[in-house]
Enzyme design. Structure first.
Site, PDB file in Angstrom:
ATOM      1  N   GLY A  48      41.685  40.562  51.075  1.00  0.00           N
ATOM      2  CA  GLY A  48      41.676  40.819  49.638  1.00  0.00           C
ATOM      3  C   GLY A  48      41.712  42.302  49.311  1.00  0.00           C
ATOM      4  O   GLY A  48      42.396  42.736  48.374  1.00  0.00           O
ATOM      5  N   THR A  49      40.971  43.102  50.069  1.00  0.00           N
ATOM      6  CA  THR A  49      40.912  44.536  49.787  1.00  0.00           C
ATOM      7  C   THR A  49      42.301  45.160  49.926  1.00  0.00           C
ATOM      8  O   THR A  49      42.741  45.932  49.056  1.00  0.00           O
ATOM      9  CB  THR A  49      39.924  45.224  50.757  1.00  0.00           C
ATOM     10  OG1 THR A  49      38.634  44.627  50.577  1.00  0.00           O
ATOM     11  CG2 THR A  49      39.840  46.712  50.505  1.00  0.00           C
ATOM     12  N   ASN A  61      33.443  37.586  41.138  1.00  0.00           N
ATOM     13  CA  ASN A  61      32.745  37.175  42.354  1.00  0.00           C
ATOM     14  C   ASN A  61      31.250  36.978  42.161  1.00  0.00           C
ATOM     15  O   ASN A  61      30.627  36.199  42.863  1.00  0.00           O
ATOM     16  CB  ASN A  61      32.987  38.197  43.477  1.00  0.00           C
ATOM     17  CG  ASN A  61      32.863  39.626  43.002  1.00  0.00           C
ATOM     18  OD1 ASN A  61      33.539  40.044  42.070  1.00  0.00           O
ATOM     19  ND2 ASN A  61      31.989  40.381  43.628  1.00  0.00           N
ATOM     20  N   GLN A  67      38.611  35.199  44.149  1.00  0.00           N
ATOM     21  CA  GLN A  67      37.549  34.215  43.897  1.00  0.00           C
ATOM     22  C   GLN A  67      38.035  33.016  43.087  1.00  0.00           C
ATOM     23  O   GLN A  67      37.240  32.119  42.791  1.00  0.00           O
ATOM     24  CB  GLN A  67      36.364  34.874  43.175  1.00  0.00           C
ATOM     25  CG  GLN A  67      35.641  35.908  44.011  1.00  0.00           C
ATOM     26  CD  GLN A  67      34.832  35.318  45.172  1.00  0.00           C
ATOM     27  OE1 GLN A  67      34.603  34.098  45.260  1.00  0.00           O
ATOM     28  NE2 GLN A  67      34.386  36.171  46.078  1.00  0.00           N
ATOM     29  N   SER A  89      42.472  36.130  49.501  1.00  0.00           N
ATOM     30  CA  SER A  89      41.792  36.482  50.757  1.00  0.00           C
ATOM     31  C   SER A  89      41.499  35.218  51.553  1.00  0.00           C
ATOM     32  O   SER A  89      40.949  34.252  51.012  1.00  0.00           O
ATOM     33  CB  SER A  89      40.484  37.197  50.429  1.00  0.00           C
ATOM     34  OG  SER A  89      39.717  37.364  51.597  1.00  0.00           O
ATOM     35  N   GLY A  90      41.845  35.231  52.852  1.00  0.00           N
ATOM     36  CA  GLY A  90      41.666  34.045  53.696  1.00  0.00           C
ATOM     37  C   GLY A  90      40.222  33.579  53.804  1.00  0.00           C
ATOM     38  O   GLY A  90      39.929  32.385  53.686  1.00  0.00           O
ATOM     39  N   HIS A  91      39.298  34.540  53.995  1.00  0.00           N
ATOM     40  CA  HIS A  91      37.934  34.108  54.331  1.00  0.00           C
ATOM     41  C   HIS A  91      37.160  33.549  53.144  1.00  0.00           C
ATOM     42  O   HIS A  91      36.028  33.095  53.297  1.00  0.00           O
ATOM     43  CB  HIS A  91      37.166  35.227  55.047  1.00  0.00           C
ATOM     44  CG  HIS A  91      36.710  36.366  54.190  1.00  0.00           C
ATOM     45  ND1 HIS A  91      35.432  36.439  53.700  1.00  0.00           N
ATOM     46  CD2 HIS A  91      37.345  37.476  53.756  1.00  0.00           C
ATOM     47  CE1 HIS A  91      35.297  37.568  53.007  1.00  0.00           C
ATOM     48  NE2 HIS A  91      36.448  38.203  53.021  1.00  0.00           N
ATOM     49  N   THR A 129      53.053  44.633  63.139  1.00  0.00           N
ATOM     50  CA  THR A 129      53.339  43.324  63.734  1.00  0.00           C
ATOM     51  C   THR A 129      52.459  42.273  63.065  1.00  0.00           C
ATOM     52  O   THR A 129      51.244  42.448  62.947  1.00  0.00           O
ATOM     53  CB  THR A 129      53.063  43.379  65.253  1.00  0.00           C
ATOM     54  OG1 THR A 129      53.865  44.427  65.795  1.00  0.00           O
ATOM     55  CG2 THR A 129      53.401  42.061  65.932  1.00  0.00           C
ATOM     56  N   CYS A 185      29.122  42.326  49.039  1.00  0.00           N
ATOM     57  CA  CYS A 185      29.696  43.589  49.504  1.00  0.00           C
ATOM     58  C   CYS A 185      28.785  44.763  49.174  1.00  0.00           C
ATOM     59  O   CYS A 185      28.822  45.775  49.842  1.00  0.00           O
ATOM     60  CB  CYS A 185      31.059  43.814  48.873  1.00  0.00           C
ATOM     61  SG  CYS A 185      32.163  42.436  49.138  1.00  0.00           S
TER      62      CYS A 185
HETATM   63  N1  PLP Z   1      38.103  40.798  45.372  1.00  0.00           N
HETATM   64  C1  PLP Z   1      37.074  39.969  45.124  1.00  0.00           C
HETATM   65  C2  PLP Z   1      36.915  39.399  43.754  1.00  0.00           C
HETATM   66  C3  PLP Z   1      36.166  39.657  46.141  1.00  0.00           C
HETATM   67  O1  PLP Z   1      35.155  38.828  45.879  1.00  0.00           O
HETATM   68  C4  PLP Z   1      36.353  40.239  47.422  1.00  0.00           C
HETATM   69  C5  PLP Z   1      35.371  39.978  48.500  1.00  0.00           C
HETATM   70  O2  PLP Z   1      34.196  39.727  48.253  1.00  0.00           O
HETATM   71  C6  PLP Z   1      37.448  41.077  47.628  1.00  0.00           C
HETATM   72  C7  PLP Z   1      38.307  41.343  46.584  1.00  0.00           C
HETATM   73  C8  PLP Z   1      37.714  41.703  48.965  1.00  0.00           C
HETATM   74  O3  PLP Z   1      38.263  40.744  49.835  1.00  0.00           O
HETATM   75  P1  PLP Z   1      38.209  40.955  51.417  1.00  0.00           P
HETATM   76  O4  PLP Z   1      36.796  40.768  51.843  1.00  0.00           O
HETATM   77  O5  PLP Z   1      39.131  39.890  51.971  1.00  0.00           O
HETATM   78  O6  PLP Z   1      38.722  42.319  51.704  1.00  0.00           O
END
Ligand code: PLP
Length: 388
Positions: free
Chosen positions: A71-72, A151, A179, A199-201, A237, A325
């Protein structure tokens, strides 16, 4: 001691089906998707299948999906990818005060690079008024970025309306959908977004993989410099097993999201009501009617959120105060402060985020645990005075 996980907005466990896709892929699909031999071709085929699966989740053309590390990176690629294209000419961008740090820090960097940034305010319900965005637009605005679901409190923003405003003004529109994906149906075309982060996780796939939707016709400047992978938008890659896992998670989520999210919403409501009924002086943060189905954020007068997290952890329940985070930081949540909560109430807040593995019995046990912990912590709280 049994342990129960109520922190799915921080991250999710792998779905068993995702693990069944990922584990053999790590061993077997090791070809470089750019190689022309058999191994490369297998990797390429799997990568393109994953892209189609993700396009199924987002209801878009597979060519609009760019695989990234999470996501970042998706947020950064969208924000810098648009803003840096217009370096010499237009110099203004708009976002909101409740974005994730992945967006807010990118905008802070844009400010250091000379871009003017407007941070639109949100109401006490945690929702931005589209008119705030409309009013902020200037002739030199190049980008608007507004998250789909928050989030911390789960509130959903009026993305379609904001997209229409951006389109009228001819400004590129990015939404952080990290989210929202997997929790509500996403249709990139119907939403009207130009760029959308995944974001995958957060959707039961592993860490280290994500995707950015880039609408056909939108060009993004590259963040990294290297080969011409991902249609020359993201060099390096490709993480094919990660993409396969994300594709699998996306397809599964697309298949059962509606029924599963109905179940999860009922559990969330049961949890919320149970806590409000059992523990005095508890309030719900943010709008109740416009939020993703799995999230509730509550404040507990007179209690430190961190103390509550530790107390619940000792009883076997994982929840979060503020966003994961930023946990460890003493500062209260910027989202709750932006909504007008006092620093004390913001610091007393807890986020409960439910997921596929939660059951009614777990929710009932959590209600008990919260009531017990709240009563205990208030006994020793210097600031809490029970209401008559
Ligand atoms: N954006 C939102 C709204 C999120 O909740 C998060 C992670 O908590 C991110 C971005 C960042 O995603 P990633 O952890 O995959 O870098």
């Amino acid at each position: 001691m049994n342990r129960f996980y109520f922190d799915h907005n921080a991250t999710t466990p792998l779905r068993p089906e995702v693990l069944q896709t990922l584990a053999p892929a790590l061993a077997e699909v090791y070809g470089n998707a750019s190689s022309i031999h058999y191994y490369g071709q297998i990797a390429k085929q799997r990568l393109e299948m994953a892209r189609r699966q993700l396009a199924g989740l987002l209801k878009c053309d597979p060519r609009e999906v760019v695989f990234v590390s999470g996501g970042t990176e998706a947020d950064n690629l969208a924000i810098f990818g648009i803003a840096r294209q217009n370096e010499s000419a237009r110099r203004h961008a708009i976002t909101t005060s409740i974005e994730h740090p992945a967006v807010l820090s990118a905008f802070a960097q844009l400010e250091r690079e000379g871009v003017d940034v407007t941070y639109a305010r949100v109401g006490s319900d945690g929702i931005v008024d589209p008119n705030e965005i409309r009013r902020a637009i200037r002739p030199d605005t190049v980008l608007i970025s507004v998250m789909h679901a928050n989030n911390e409190i789960g509130t959903m923003q009026p993305i379609e309306e904001i997209a229409a405003i951006a389109k009228d003004a001819g400004v590129a529109f990015h939404s952080d959908g990290v989210q929202a994906a997997g929790k509500i149906p996403i249709d990139a075309k119907a939403l009207g977004v130009d760029l959308y982060s995944i974001s995958g996780h957060k959707i039961y796939a592993p860490k280290g993989i994500g995707a950015l939707y880039v609408r056909n016709g939108i060009t993004v400047s590259k963040l990294l410099h290297g080969g011409r992978h991902e249609r020359d938008r993201r060099p390096g890659t490709e993480n094919v097993p990660g993409a396969m896992a994300l594709g699998c998670a996306a397809e599964l989520s697309e298949r059962d999201a509606v029924s599963e999210n109905r179940r999860i919403a009922a559990l969330r409501d049961r949890l919320e009501q149970g806590i409000v009924d059992r523990a005095p002086a508890v309030g719900i943060n943010g709008a109740r009617d416009s939020r993703v189905p799995n999230t509730t954020n509550l404040h507990f007068d007179g209690i430190e959120g961190e103390a509550m997290v530790i107390s619940l952890d000792l009883k076997g329940f994982a929840v979060s105060s503020g966003s994961a985070c930023s946990s460890g930081a003493v500062e209260p949540s910027h989202v709750l402060l932006a909504m007008g909560l006092s620093r004390e109430l913001a610091r007393s807040s807890l986020r409960f985020s439910l997921g596929r593995d939660n059951t009614e019995a777990q929710v009932d046990a959590l209600i008990e645990a919260v009531a017990e912990s709240a009563a205990h912590l208030r006994k020793i709280s210097p600031t809490y005075t029970a209401r008559a």
